[in-house]
Motif scaffolding. Structure first.
Motif, PDB file in Angstrom:
ATOM      1  N   ALA A   1       0.842  -1.207   0.000  1.00 52.54           N
ATOM      2  CA  ALA A   1       0.000   0.000   0.000  1.00 52.54           C
ATOM      3  C   ALA A   1       0.874   1.253   0.000  1.00 52.54           C
ATOM      4  CB  ALA A   1      -0.914  -0.004   1.220  1.00 52.54           C
ATOM      5  N   GLY A   2       1.949   1.206   0.779  1.00 49.74           N
ATOM      6  CA  GLY A   2       2.865   2.362   0.835  1.00 49.74           C
ATOM      7  C   GLY A   2       3.488   2.616  -0.520  1.00 49.74           C
TER       8      GLY A   2
ATOM      9  N   THR B   1       2.886  11.210  11.498  1.00 51.85           N
ATOM     10  CA  THR B   1       2.991  12.668  11.299  1.00 51.85           C
ATOM     11  C   THR B   1       2.381  13.407  12.482  1.00 51.85           C
ATOM     12  OG1 THR B   1       0.884  12.786  10.118  1.00 51.85           O
ATOM     13  CG2 THR B   1       2.869  12.489   8.766  1.00 51.85           C
ATOM     14  N   ALA B   2       1.559  12.680  13.268  1.00 49.43           N
ATOM     15  CA  ALA B   2       0.868  13.271  14.430  1.00 49.43           C
ATOM     16  C   ALA B   2      -0.146  14.332  14.005  1.00 49.43           C
ATOM     17  CB  ALA B   2       1.881  13.804  15.445  1.00 49.43           C
ATOM     18  N   VAL B   3      -0.607  14.215  12.736  1.00 52.92           N
ATOM     19  CA  VAL B   3      -1.539  15.163  12.140  1.00 52.92           C
ATOM     20  C   VAL B   3      -2.575  14.353  11.345  1.00 52.92           C
ATOM     21  CG1 VAL B   3      -1.729  16.978  10.375  1.00 52.92           C
ATOM     22  CG2 VAL B   3       0.238  16.959  11.904  1.00 52.92           C
ATOM     23  N   GLY B   4      -3.808  14.851  11.229  1.00 54.60           N
ATOM     24  CA  GLY B   4      -4.838  14.184  10.424  1.00 54.60           C
ATOM     25  C   GLY B   4      -4.424  14.126   8.958  1.00 54.60           C
ATOM     26  N   ALA B   5      -4.833  13.056   8.252  1.00 52.63           N
ATOM     27  CA  ALA B   5      -4.376  12.837   6.867  1.00 52.63           C
ATOM     28  C   ALA B   5      -4.832  13.938   5.909  1.00 52.63           C
ATOM     29  CB  ALA B   5      -4.853  11.473   6.375  1.00 52.63           C
TER      30      ALA B   5
ATOM     31  N   LEU C   1      -4.768   8.688  -0.469  1.00 55.74           N
ATOM     32  CA  LEU C   1      -5.429   7.475   0.051  1.00 55.74           C
ATOM     33  C   LEU C   1      -6.744   7.213  -0.683  1.00 55.74           C
ATOM     34  CD1 LEU C   1      -4.862   8.112   3.877  1.00 55.74           C
ATOM     35  CD2 LEU C   1      -3.895   6.213   2.573  1.00 55.74           C
ATOM     36  N   SER C   2      -7.460   8.302  -1.022  1.00 58.27           N
ATOM     37  CA  SER C   2      -8.770   8.137  -1.669  1.00 58.27           C
ATOM     38  C   SER C   2      -8.629   7.565  -3.077  1.00 58.27           C
ATOM     39  CB  SER C   2      -9.515   9.471  -1.708  1.00 58.27           C
ATOM     40  OG  SER C   2      -8.909  10.309  -2.666  1.00 58.27           O
ATOM     41  N   ARG C   3      -7.433   7.644  -3.655  1.00 64.22           N
ATOM     42  CA  ARG C   3      -7.221   7.124  -5.018  1.00 64.22           C
ATOM     43  C   ARG C   3      -6.647   5.716  -5.050  1.00 64.22           C
ATOM     44  NH1 ARG C   3      -6.785  11.784  -9.010  1.00 64.22           N
ATOM     45  NH2 ARG C   3      -7.550  13.517  -7.759  1.00 64.22           N
ATOM     46  N   LEU C   4      -6.388   5.142  -3.904  1.00 61.88           N
ATOM     47  CA  LEU C   4      -5.805   3.793  -3.886  1.00 61.88           C
ATOM     48  C   LEU C   4      -6.873   2.746  -4.166  1.00 61.88           C
ATOM     49  CD1 LEU C   4      -3.436   3.952  -0.765  1.00 61.88           C
ATOM     50  CD2 LEU C   4      -2.895   4.411  -3.160  1.00 61.88           C
ATOM     51  N   GLU C   5      -6.582   1.853  -5.087  1.00 59.75           N
ATOM     52  CA  GLU C   5      -7.549   0.786  -5.378  1.00 59.75           C
ATOM     53  C   GLU C   5      -7.170  -0.444  -4.570  1.00 59.75           C
ATOM     54  OE1 GLU C   5      -7.730   0.482  -9.583  1.00 59.75           O
ATOM     55  OE2 GLU C   5      -8.424   2.553  -9.777  1.00 59.75           O
ATOM     56  N   LEU C   6      -7.421  -0.350  -3.281  1.00 56.03           N
ATOM     57  CA  LEU C   6      -7.036  -1.418  -2.352  1.00 56.03           C
ATOM     58  C   LEU C   6      -8.198  -1.682  -1.404  1.00 56.03           C
ATOM     59  CD1 LEU C   6      -3.518  -0.026  -1.384  1.00 56.03           C
ATOM     60  CD2 LEU C   6      -3.951  -2.037  -2.791  1.00 56.03           C
ATOM     61  N   ARG C   7      -8.122  -2.796  -0.675  1.00 57.48           N
ATOM     62  CA  ARG C   7      -9.166  -3.097   0.311  1.00 57.48           C
ATOM     63  C   ARG C   7      -9.279  -1.951   1.317  1.00 57.48           C
ATOM     64  NH1 ARG C   7      -7.986  -7.309   3.870  1.00 57.48           N
ATOM     65  NH2 ARG C   7      -5.845  -7.417   3.163  1.00 57.48           N
TER      66      ARG C   7
ATOM     67  N   VAL D   1      -6.378   0.440   3.358  1.00 57.42           N
ATOM     68  CA  VAL D   1      -6.297   1.906   3.265  1.00 57.42           C
ATOM     69  C   VAL D   1      -6.444   2.524   4.663  1.00 57.42           C
ATOM     70  CG1 VAL D   1      -7.341   3.987   2.269  1.00 57.42           C
ATOM     71  CG2 VAL D   1      -7.163   1.906   0.896  1.00 57.42           C
ATOM     72  N   ASP D   2      -7.372   1.981   5.456  1.00 58.52           N
ATOM     73  CA  ASP D   2      -7.555   2.490   6.822  1.00 58.52           C
ATOM     74  C   ASP D   2      -6.278   2.319   7.645  1.00 58.52           C
ATOM     75  OD1 ASP D   2     -10.112   3.255   6.332  1.00 58.52           O
ATOM     76  OD2 ASP D   2     -11.067   1.545   7.337  1.00 58.52           O
ATOM     77  N   ALA D   3      -5.625   1.175   7.467  1.00 60.64           N
ATOM     78  CA  ALA D   3      -4.394   0.927   8.233  1.00 60.64           C
ATOM     79  C   ALA D   3      -3.290   1.884   7.789  1.00 60.64           C
ATOM     80  CB  ALA D   3      -3.953  -0.526   8.052  1.00 60.64           C
ATOM     81  N   LEU D   4      -3.212   2.157   6.468  1.00 61.35           N
ATOM     82  CA  LEU D   4      -2.174   3.093   5.999  1.00 61.35           C
ATOM     83  C   LEU D   4      -2.489   4.516   6.491  1.00 61.35           C
ATOM     84  CD1 LEU D   4       0.441   3.312   4.380  1.00 61.35           C
ATOM     85  CD2 LEU D   4      -0.933   3.853   2.355  1.00 61.35           C
ATOM     86  N   ARG D   5      -3.790   4.867   6.493  1.00 65.02           N
ATOM     87  CA  ARG D   5      -4.183   6.185   7.015  1.00 65.02           C
ATOM     88  C   ARG D   5      -3.761   6.312   8.487  1.00 65.02           C
ATOM     89  NH1 ARG D   5      -9.117   5.859   6.055  1.00 65.02           N
ATOM     90  NH2 ARG D   5      -9.212   7.059   4.114  1.00 65.02           N
ATOM     91  N   ALA D   6      -4.023   5.245   9.239  1.00 66.76           N
ATOM     92  CA  ALA D   6      -3.658   5.265  10.665  1.00 66.76           C
ATOM     93  C   ALA D   6      -2.147   5.436  10.814  1.00 66.76           C
ATOM     94  CB  ALA D   6      -4.107   3.979  11.342  1.00 66.76           C
ATOM     95  N   ARG D   7      -1.399   4.704   9.996  1.00 65.63           N
ATOM     96  CA  ARG D   7       0.064   4.798  10.082  1.00 65.63           C
ATOM     97  C   ARG D   7       0.541   6.236   9.802  1.00 65.63           C
ATOM     98  NH1 ARG D   7       5.390   3.144   9.049  1.00 65.63           N
ATOM     99  NH2 ARG D   7       6.283   5.051   9.878  1.00 65.63           N
ATOM    100  N   ILE D   8      -0.039   6.857   8.762  1.00 63.71           N
ATOM    101  CA  ILE D   8       0.358   8.231   8.408  1.00 63.71           C
ATOM    102  C   ILE D   8      -0.003   9.183   9.554  1.00 63.71           C
ATOM    103  CG2 ILE D   8      -0.123  10.175   6.851  1.00 63.71           C
ATOM    104  CD1 ILE D   8      -0.616   8.035   4.623  1.00 63.71           C
TER     105      ILE D   8
END
Ligand SMILES: Cc1cc2nc3c(=O)[nH]c(=O)nc-3n(C[C@H](O)[C@H](O)[C@H](O)COP(=O)(O)OP(=O)(O)OC[C@H]3O[C@@H](n4cnc5c(N)ncnc54)[C@H](O)[C@@H]3O)c2cc1C
Length: 421
Positions: free
Chosen positions: A105-106, A147-151, A126-132, A136-143
């Motif tokens: 995903a990264g 970054t300590a900031v909302g995506a 993230l909104s353009r990723l064609e993934l489960r 995407v939720d897990a990658l959003r959480a990681r970001i």
């Protein structure tokens, strides 16, 4: 020789002071705390009769930290491999997502970021990723954790640095990260003034800068301001020179908010890295200076929304309970040995670290270091590449010092005139 003040004894200020001292300049460092290091803060706790060093602030020495490694070599400070990876975290509360999914995903997110060009928000990518959706939720959480900031409020460029998910090793300083600031402070000998809170910095019309603390004021040929973003952006406790260009540059960086938790472990753990997608934190166990895994579960939570949601200020035990549920395989010790640190509540930090706001390529960074009169600027927030990180603080501090030395050499800003007269 010019007389130069450095404000702040975090890594940025200490790196600047180190460069200026080596170049033979006369410096004074003003630091509000009674220790060097700022957001690098190591402490010792005793767990199961073993002394363990915990990092209440910066923890990992990451890939590409060339300036930090150089400074460490110059001051006889060594690294220890943590045996785990900052970059690889198992989503503990999203069992359908494995670490390989995160890596894939990264990679896709970085490719989309490159295609889109410009500094798009992480959320847009993230909104353009064609993934489960779970991936995407897990990658959003990681970001958001890293970054300590909302995506929505941070650029996807973070995937190439602080939120990188490509597996790589990660290190800590032997004996605790604070060993580096301590070594730098030691080398400055009598030039470092602790418990000296700076209140005013004013450029004089004919060159030179007044620095005022609670103990009085002094005129310097130049000043390096190496204070955190929250402080330089408009703390009521200090007044600093401003310019329209600097205000624009400051608006391009966002302040991240983070908290840490350290929990004693009863059973000896193996190395691990497990994140909570839902609650925006991750936990890890790592090898320390003894060469074995320390009996401490470390946790880092990113974003002010997550800190508020878990109610950390009102009921710290809630995060402890969540960590126990996320890591049922670990035997976590008594709650009264838990150490929690909320950096946003520290007025001398005002948050965790900075990130780039969407719409602004990280090349916009140098505007943050543009001097105003004889006042020069440094700090993790001002670094375009290693933004938010120890490496960024050091690079920025060294750059500020080089700029001062350049100005002294060319006498472009009136620096040195007074001392030569
Ligand atoms: C929880 C957390 C985890 C982190 N994890 C990592 C990591 O794993 N890896 C990594 O590379 N980085 C990490 N970082 C980031 C790293 O800590 C910072 O990027 C770096 O330490 C910042 O250095 P600095 O010199 O720019 O600022 P600081 O370290 O904040 O230094 C600024 C200094 O200015 C002083 N000061 C403030 N106001 C005044 C005043 N009015 N007068 C005088 N002095 C003043 C402060 O006391 C402080 O000592 C983390 C940070 C946090 C908070």
């Amino acid at each position: 020789m010019a007389r130069i003040a450095v404000l702040g004894a975090g890594l940025a200020g200490l790196a600047a002071a180190d460069t200026l001292t080596k170049a033979g300049q006369d410096i004074v460092v003003f630091e509000a705390r009674d220790r060097p290091g700022g957001r690098v803060w190591s402490e010792e706790i005793v767990v199961q009769d073993r002394v363990c060093t915990i990092e209440r602030g910066a923890e990992f020495v990451l890939h590409g930290y060339s300036a930090m490694r150089q400074l460490m070599a110059e001051h006889d400070v060594e690294l220890v491999d943590t045996g785990m990876s900052y970059y690889v975290r198992t989503p503990g509360d999203a069992p359908s997502v494995i670490t390989d999914d995160m890596v894939a995903a990264g990679r896709e997110a970085r490719s989309v970021t490159r295609q889109l060009g410009g500094a798009r928000s992480a959320e847009e990518v993230l909104s353009r990723l064609e993934l489960r959706r779970e991936v995407v939720d897990a990658l959003r959480a990681r970001i958001e954790i890293s970054t300590a900031v909302g995506a929505r409020h941070v650029t996807a460029d973070a995937l190439g640095q602080i939120a990188d998910v490509e597996p790589k090793p990660s290190w800590r300083i032997r004996g605790g990260n604070q060993r580096l600031p301590e070594a730098l402070a030691h080398a400055l000998a009598g030039s470092l003034r602790y418990r000296s809170t700076v209140r005013h910095v004013v450029n004089l019309p004919d060159g030179g800068v007044v620095v005022a603390t609670d103990d009085g004021s002094k005129v310097f040929d130049a000043v390096v301001v190496a204070l955190p973003l929250a402080v330089v952006r408009g703390s009521k406790d200090i007044s600093l020179p401003r310019s329209a260009e600097r205000d624009v540059a400051l608006a391009r960086v966002v302040q991240g908010h983070a908290a840490k938790l350290h929990l004693p472990l009863i059973s000896p753990p193996t190395t691990s890295a497990v994140m909570s997608v839902r609650d925006r934190y991750w936990t890890w166990t790592a090898i320390d200076s003894t060469g074995t895994v320390a009996p401490v579960l470390n946790a880092f939570m990113g974003t002010s929304a997550a800190i508020d949601r878990v109610g950390l200020r009102l009921e710290p035990q809630r995060w402890v309970r969540k960590a126990r549920a996320l890591r049922p395989e670990l035997m976590i010790g008594d709650d009264d040995q838990v150490v929690s640190t909320i950096w946003s509540d520290d007025p001398l930090a005002g948050g965790a670290y900075a990130a780039h706001a969407p719409g602004n390529p990280s090349s916009s960074g140098p505007g943050l270091e543009t001097p105003i009169g004889d006042v020069f600027w440094a700090g993790e927030y001002a670094e375009p590449e290693f933004t938010g990180l120890m490496e960024g603080a050091i690079r920025s501090g060294k750059r500020a010092a080089e700029r001062v030395l350049e100005a002294v050499r060319h006498n472009t800003t009136g620096i040195g005139e007074r001392t030569r007269a």
